[in-house]
Structure formats: C-alpha cells, structure tokens
Design a protein around this motif. Structure first.
Motif, PDB file in Angstrom:
ATOM      1  N   SER B   2       0.850  -1.259   0.146  1.00  0.00           N
ATOM      2  CA  SER B   2      -0.114   0.093   0.066  1.00  0.00           C
ATOM      3  C   SER B   2       0.764   1.305  -0.069  1.00  0.00           C
ATOM      4  O   SER B   2       2.101   1.408   0.509  1.00  0.00           O
ATOM      5  CB  SER B   2      -0.787  -0.221   1.298  1.00  0.00           C
ATOM      6  OG  SER B   2      -0.167   0.039   2.368  1.00  0.00           O
ATOM      7  N   LYS B   3       0.326   2.324  -0.342  1.00  0.00           N
ATOM      8  CA  LYS B   3       0.910   3.692  -0.475  1.00  0.00           C
ATOM      9  C   LYS B   3       1.796   3.980   0.852  1.00  0.00           C
ATOM     10  O   LYS B   3       0.732   3.951   1.976  1.00  0.00           O
ATOM     11  CB  LYS B   3       0.038   4.734  -0.883  1.00  0.00           C
ATOM     12  CG  LYS B   3       0.690   5.858  -1.558  1.00  0.00           C
ATOM     13  CD  LYS B   3      -0.219   6.556  -2.158  1.00  0.00           C
ATOM     14  CE  LYS B   3       0.588   8.213  -2.483  1.00  0.00           C
ATOM     15  NZ  LYS B   3       0.065   8.962  -1.919  1.00  0.00           N
ATOM     16  N   LEU B   4       2.804   4.371   0.886  1.00  0.00           N
ATOM     17  CA  LEU B   4       3.498   4.891   2.158  1.00  0.00           C
ATOM     18  C   LEU B   4       2.690   5.880   2.766  1.00  0.00           C
ATOM     19  O   LEU B   4       2.519   6.917   2.109  1.00  0.00           O
ATOM     20  CB  LEU B   4       4.876   5.031   1.832  1.00  0.00           C
ATOM     21  CG  LEU B   4       5.744   4.975   3.042  1.00  0.00           C
ATOM     22  CD1 LEU B   4       5.845   3.522   3.631  1.00  0.00           C
ATOM     23  CD2 LEU B   4       7.268   5.500   2.671  1.00  0.00           C
ATOM     24  N   LEU B   5       2.388   6.269   3.909  1.00  0.00           N
ATOM     25  CA  LEU B   5       1.773   7.385   4.595  1.00  0.00           C
ATOM     26  C   LEU B   5       2.989   8.204   5.028  1.00  0.00           C
ATOM     27  O   LEU B   5       3.457   8.098   6.046  1.00  0.00           O
ATOM     28  CB  LEU B   5       0.920   6.884   5.800  1.00  0.00           C
ATOM     29  CG  LEU B   5       0.023   5.812   5.519  1.00  0.00           C
ATOM     30  CD1 LEU B   5      -0.652   5.083   6.791  1.00  0.00           C
ATOM     31  CD2 LEU B   5      -1.061   6.355   4.882  1.00  0.00           C
ATOM     32  N   MET B   6       3.193   9.156   4.397  1.00  0.00           N
ATOM     33  CA  MET B   6       4.318  10.090   4.530  1.00  0.00           C
ATOM     34  C   MET B   6       4.356  10.921   5.795  1.00  0.00           C
ATOM     35  O   MET B   6       5.213  10.832   6.346  1.00  0.00           O
ATOM     36  CB  MET B   6       4.226  10.940   3.019  1.00  0.00           C
ATOM     37  CG  MET B   6       4.549  10.325   1.795  1.00  0.00           C
ATOM     38  SD  MET B   6       6.249   9.967   1.900  1.00  0.00           S
ATOM     39  CE  MET B   6       6.835  11.637   0.909  1.00  0.00           C
ATOM     40  N   PHE B   7       3.167  11.549   6.128  1.00  0.00           N
ATOM     41  CA  PHE B   7       3.058  12.371   7.113  1.00  0.00           C
ATOM     42  C   PHE B   7       2.360  12.029   8.288  1.00  0.00           C
ATOM     43  O   PHE B   7       2.135  12.424   9.247  1.00  0.00           O
ATOM     44  CB  PHE B   7       2.441  13.980   6.771  1.00  0.00           C
ATOM     45  CG  PHE B   7       3.458  14.354   5.670  1.00  0.00           C
ATOM     46  CD1 PHE B   7       4.771  14.811   5.775  1.00  0.00           C
ATOM     47  CD2 PHE B   7       2.765  14.606   4.313  1.00  0.00           C
ATOM     48  CE1 PHE B   7       5.277  15.450   4.652  1.00  0.00           C
ATOM     49  CE2 PHE B   7       3.353  15.026   3.259  1.00  0.00           C
ATOM     50  CZ  PHE B   7       4.982  15.517   3.369  1.00  0.00           C
ATOM     51  N   GLU B   8       1.779  10.948   8.050  1.00  0.00           N
ATOM     52  CA  GLU B   8       0.975  10.216   9.010  1.00  0.00           C
ATOM     53  C   GLU B   8       1.458   9.787  10.191  1.00  0.00           C
ATOM     54  O   GLU B   8       2.630   9.090   9.985  1.00  0.00           O
ATOM     55  CB  GLU B   8      -0.193   9.260   8.605  1.00  0.00           C
ATOM     56  CG  GLU B   8      -0.969   9.548   7.408  1.00  0.00           C
ATOM     57  CD  GLU B   8      -2.189  10.482   7.808  1.00  0.00           C
ATOM     58  OE1 GLU B   8      -2.514  10.074   8.973  1.00  0.00           O
ATOM     59  OE2 GLU B   8      -2.390  11.502   7.383  1.00  0.00           O
ATOM     60  N   LYS B   9       0.944   9.881  11.355  1.00  0.00           N
ATOM     61  CA  LYS B   9       1.457   9.211  12.731  1.00  0.00           C
ATOM     62  C   LYS B   9       0.185   8.463  13.212  1.00  0.00           C
ATOM     63  O   LYS B   9      -0.839   8.895  12.875  1.00  0.00           O
ATOM     64  CB  LYS B   9       1.952  10.286  13.535  1.00  0.00           C
ATOM     65  CG  LYS B   9       3.237  10.812  13.088  1.00  0.00           C
ATOM     66  CD  LYS B   9       3.660  11.978  14.226  1.00  0.00           C
ATOM     67  CE  LYS B   9       2.267  12.966  13.989  1.00  0.00           C
ATOM     68  NZ  LYS B   9       2.647  14.369  14.560  1.00  0.00           N
ATOM     69  N   PRO B  10       0.682   7.285  13.900  1.00  0.00           N
ATOM     70  CA  PRO B  10      -0.319   6.591  14.670  1.00  0.00           C
ATOM     71  C   PRO B  10      -1.105   7.494  15.580  1.00  0.00           C
ATOM     72  O   PRO B  10      -0.661   8.536  16.225  1.00  0.00           O
ATOM     73  CB  PRO B  10       0.450   5.734  15.473  1.00  0.00           C
ATOM     74  CG  PRO B  10       1.775   5.160  14.726  1.00  0.00           C
ATOM     75  CD  PRO B  10       2.030   6.625  13.926  1.00  0.00           C
ATOM     76  N   VAL B  11      -2.331   7.218  15.872  1.00  0.00           N
ATOM     77  CA  VAL B  11      -3.336   8.146  16.802  1.00  0.00           C
ATOM     78  C   VAL B  11      -2.633   8.586  18.055  1.00  0.00           C
ATOM     79  O   VAL B  11      -2.236   7.564  18.711  1.00  0.00           O
ATOM     80  CB  VAL B  11      -4.722   7.450  16.899  1.00  0.00           C
ATOM     81  CG1 VAL B  11      -5.468   8.477  17.897  1.00  0.00           C
ATOM     82  CG2 VAL B  11      -5.453   7.288  15.747  1.00  0.00           C
ATOM     83  N   GLY B  12      -2.630   9.797  18.450  1.00  0.00           N
ATOM     84  CA  GLY B  12      -1.891  10.074  19.750  1.00  0.00           C
ATOM     85  C   GLY B  12      -0.446  10.293  19.678  1.00  0.00           C
ATOM     86  O   GLY B  12      -0.065  10.658  20.698  1.00  0.00           O
TER      87      GLY B  12
END
Lengths: 209, 394
Positions: B2-12
C-alpha cells in the motif's frame, strides 16, 4: 469568568429558561444572535452554542467550564466530565422501535441509530448479537426503507414514530438534561461553580414542589 | 504494497520540534533538580514489559495497553505507567536493604487512545515513589515535594485535591454491608456521575438516616472544615482513622507551608481498586485535564512477592507544558561561514569559541544556496571567506 457550552435546538429554550429562573440575566436574543460566543459581563458568564452531541466534548477538553447536555449524549460519548445535577428539563427516553408486528432477522439483525455505543451495549447486555448501523438523522427512515429491522432513537412525544407508522418495542433509559463540569474547572473555579450549582439546584427544587 | 503514509502518525503520537523540545527540557530539568535535592534518586526501566506481570498489575485499563508479541510468543506491553515497573524493580532488587526507598523517574509512557487525536498516546511522566514508609510523614513529604516541583516548573496557579479511599470504603461498608454493593456505588464516583449516585442511593432500601449519610458524603469537599462533616458521617473504625490521618497530614502540610494549595475532595475515586489510602489529583490553571495524580498503594508490591507500603505521584509533562504561557524562544547561535581556502582558520576559531563555552555553528559557504537566508537564522556571523587574513564579524 465561567464559560458555558449550551446545546442548540430542542434543549436550548428550556436550558436558558432555567438559568433565567435562577436569576441569571441572559441576553434576550441569545439563540437568534449570529454571534457564536456571547459574553454577559455583569454575571461573569460567557456562553457559546454548540451541537448537543458536541457539548460534552467541549467540556471534557476544558474550553468550556460547564455545559448543559442530555443524558443521551453523556451515555453515548462517555466523556471524562462531572455530571453534577439533573436539571430535569427536556424529558424524553431512548427506545427501540420498528415497523409493527415484525420480527428481527435471525442471522444478523440490523439496528440503525445515532447512538451506536448506547445501542450496542444495550443489546450486548441482553445477550443479543446485532449489527449496528450509524446514521446521523431521520433514523425513522431506516426500517421503512429496509435498511434496518430496528432503530434506537430518542422519543419525547412519540409523534414522529407514529407519523411514520413505527411502534416502540422497548424502552432503554429515561433521559433528562444534566449540568456537566470539566474536572479541572471543578477544582480551580470551585467557588464560582459551587454558587451556580446551588442556585440551579434551588430553582429545580422549587419547580418540583 | 500500500502507499506509504508520508506524514501520518499513529493516533496520539506527537513530534516535538526544537523550541518545544527546549521548553520541555528546561521544565523537566527544573523538576528533576528539585526531586534530587530532596534526596530522590532517578532510575530507568525498560519500555517493554511482560503483560502478565507489569501489564496486569498496572492501574491502567487493559484496553489502553499497547500489546505485542515477542519471538517466543509472550505478550508484551509498552509500559503504561512507571509506578508498576518501579514496584517490580524495588521488590526484586532494591528492598533488601530494608530502608525506605526514594526513587524518581522521568520517562515516556504509552496509553492507546481509541477516540480522536486530542489526547496523547505517548507522553512523558516525571514523578517519585517512596517505598517502605507507611507514615503520614511520607505522604506529607510527597505532597510538599509535589508543590515545590510545580513551583519550580513555573506553575503559578494550581490545586491539589485530596481524598482518602479508606474513608469511602468504610462508609460504604458500614451502610451497605457488602463489598459488591459498595463497588456498585463506588463506580458512580469513579465515573464522576453524581446524578447517578444520588438516584441510586434514593432507590436503595435504607433508612432515611443512612440515605442522608450517603448523600451528604457527596458534599464533602472544600476546606479543612469538611473533615468535621466527614467525622460526623462515620462511626469509629477505619473511617475515623482515615479522617484523623487527613487531619494530621494537613497539619504537616501547614508546617511545610503548602496548605494553601490543598483542597479536600472526599468523593474523589481516581481508580476502582488500586489505591489504599490517600489519593490526590493535581490541577493547574490553563489545562483542562489533571496534570498529575498519586496516592498510597500498599498492595502493589505484594503482587511482586514483597509486601511493602508505598506512596507516589506522577506529573504529566505534556499537560504542564500546555499550561505554560510562554514557550522558549528558539535559541540562535553564533555562525562561522568559511570557504575552502580558510578552512583551517575557521575550524580553529570554532574550537576556541566552543572551549570558551559558546555554541558555534560551522558552515561551508559552498553548501549554501542563499547566504542571506542563512545568516538571518544566526545570532551573529563571522566570515572566513576569500583570501583576507582575518575573520570579519557582524
């Protein structure tokens, strides 16, 4: 200065009425005002209007010291706030309803509701496995059009259900509006909040007599 | 893939940028220095622990634990608090000395967030534990230290709410008879649902006197005089002892000069079963959630095979930070810009200044796209560029 989150819509009139009866000078056009935040400097109060479902959120995060929220919202949202007094306004109840003389799908009964947490814990408590479908409004539509076998929704007079040809099957819980308080405000502004609470409590007691 | 989540972080999960980092570092250092000056020694424990030991003994709800499996298939948790790991270390290694232990910690803890991102799932806690001293003096020292730490970290307005679990337990036991019924009522307090509490009490088959006792209990908060009201509600035994304990605690806090920050809140139930005596929560102006909490937990060490009394507090660095009005300015440093011809000179200059205690940034001019943009970020600049013999300073 205390900041109070008020619910828009159904509960608003009664909530404002109760505050006025307790002797607070609220501006007459509080709900029609286009301003989102209204200050009443004489009373050291600041009000803002919010969606009823969001009131507890504002209070939990501490941007409002107090709020007026229906018990339905508190049950659904389980926010970390003090539920201090029952204002005994806007009485209604949460109920299970559906088309008359119908049984539910045995394999996967579907329940449509605006209150997915309340609904799922209610059916879990009864030992029934159901599938919850979250809707944001016009819940009555769901059984009529075949989306769900049952709905869980708020009922005050029962008129909306009747007009749509639905009947109540079970009552889940009675609902009234509550005064809720942020835990930090409850400690840091204890004197002001204590005063407001006792004024409201007196007014409610008088009304009950 | 799947597409890499560039700026996302896990919740919290949160990043700490430089100027926030500096503010946080100073806050933690101020707190740690104060704890050290009271004779507390810092320790570290691993981020991963066994679920069966630390996870299960911890006061944090099971659904808030981050769980994972190790290579052998054991369930591990990311530590959800520091108290339980410290209890484990104290029971297994440190308590052999049979003297009270004064330990401190400053570490990240992890609690899974199910809802929105407004709550941190990883946050730093700084706190102390005093193990092996059951006296009121130990509780008093802890609270006095807590007040002192809050002041040192720049908190101006704050409150400590104090309750006592043995009082609540004894009152409920006297009136309700069974632990099961007491537990049911206690849950309303834990959930801060005073409306539900009152309704439940009114529905109980009790004498009107006993109902009144339970209802009046809710009002037992405020200043010292609420302890008198509390004493009236209880008939001897552990409950009266608890009140006597709170009185003597208050007296000691007056001696420490910190009584003005104290308020009593007897219906305070921070946890369903963890605490065994004094409990307290810390609230600072400017933050909507508790900045810390603590209390006495005399049964935790038992779980690690060595019964000992213990008391402690933990402060949330993120909440204290959010209550601070002013963040640190981003600190600018002196910069030395050099070109290749005068490299050696520049390095020597930098060394000289660093040895004198100055922060110095050394930058090759060839590495810059825009010299002006760069110099704007410097406190001051000296140039070692071209063939001239000495560094010019601006």
């Amino acid at each position: 200065m205390l900041t109070i989150a008020m619910p828009k819509g159904r509960i608003f009139e009664e909530a404002a009425g109760l505050l006025r009866k307790a002797g607070y000078q609220l501006p007459p056009d509080l709900d029609e005002s286009r301003k989102l935040i209204i200050e009443v400097p004489e009373e050291q109060l600041r009000f803002f209007l919010a969606k009823p479902m969001d009131v507890a959120t504002y209070v939990e995060y501490g941007v409002a010291d107090l709020g007026i929220a229906g018990k339905d919202v508190l049950l659904e949202e389980e926010r970390d706030v003090y539920e201090l007094i029952d204002l005994k306004i806007s009485p209604c109840y949460l109920a299970v309803a559906g088309l008359p003389d119908t049984t539910v799908d045995e394999v996967a009964p579907k329940v449509a509701t605006k209150y997915p947490n309340v609904a799922s814990s209610y059916f879990r408590g009864k030992g029934e496995q159901v599938e919850i479908i979250k809707l944001n409004g016009s819940i009555e539509l769901a059984p009529m059009i075949g989306l769900a076998d049952r709905i869980v929704d708020i009922v005050s007079t029962g008129r909306t259900l009747k007009e749509n040809g639905l009947v109540e099957y079970e009552t889940i819980v009675d609902i009234t509006s509550r005064l809720i308080v942020n835990p930090a405000s409850y400690r840091l502004k204890d004197k002001e909040i204590g005063q407001l609470v006792s004024r409201l409590a007196e007014t409610i007691a008088e009304k009950a007599v | 893939m799947s597409k890499l989540l560039m700026f996302e972080k896990p919740v919290g999960m949160r990043d700490t940028l430089p100027h926030i980092y500096e503010t946080k570092r100073k806050l933690k250092e101020a707190a740690a220095a104060e704890m050290r000056s009271w004779g507390y020694r810092f320790i570290e424990t691993p981020a991963l622990e066994y679920y069966e030991t630390v996870g299960a003994a911890s006061a944090i709800l099971d659904r808030q634990l981050f769980k994972l499996l190790d290579q052998q298939g054991n369930t591990l948790v990311l530590r959800p608090d520091m108290t339980t790991p410290i209890a484990r270390v104290a029971a297994s290694k440190l308590l052999k000395e049979r003297v009270p232990l004064r330990l401190a910690y400053s570490a990240s803890v992890y609690r899974a967030q199910q809802r929105e991102g407004g709550r941190a799932a990883e946050f730093e806690q700084i706190g102390v534990e005093m193990i092996g001293d059951q006296t009121v003096s130990a509780d008093a020292e802890l609270i006095a230290l807590l007040v002192s730490v809050l002041k040192k970290t720049g908190m101006e307005r704050f409150r400590l709410s104090l309750g006592h679990i043995r009082f609540t337990d004894e009152l409920f036991r006297q009136i309700l008879g069974t632990e099961e019924r007491a537990q049911y009522l206690r849950r309303f307090l834990y959930e801060k649902n005073y409306v539900g509490y009152r309704e439940h009490v009114k529905g109980l088959a009790l004498s009107s006197i006993d109902q009144q006792r339970l209802l009046r209990f809710l009002d037992l908060s405020g200043e010292l005089n609420c302890l008198e009201g509390a004493a009236d509600l209880i008939e001897g035994g552990a409950g009266s002892e608890a009140i006597a304990e709170l009185r003597s605690l208050y007296e000691r806090l007056q001696e420490y000069g910190v009584a003005e920050y104290i308020q009593f809140d007897l219906p305070l139930v921070s946890h369903m079963s963890y605490y065994t005596g004094l409990v307290f929560e810390v609230y600072v102006d400017g933050a909507g959630t508790p900045a810390g909490n603590g209390g006495r937990y005399d049964h935790l060490l038992e779980k690690f095979g060595r019964p000992a009394s213990a008391t402690g507090f933990g402060l949330r660095v993120d909440v204290l930070l959010s209550a601070l009005e002013q963040l640190e300015e981003e600190e600018k440093v002196h910069c030395i810009l050099f070109s290749n011809e005068r490299r050696i000179e520049a390095i020597q200059e930098a060394r000289k200044r660093r040895e004198a205690g100055e922060a110095v940034l050394l930058q090759d001019v060839a590495g810059l796209e825009d010299v002006d943009r760069f110099t704007e970020t410097c406190k001051s600049v000296s140039f070692f560029v071209g063939k001239a013999a000495s560094g010019r300073e601006f």
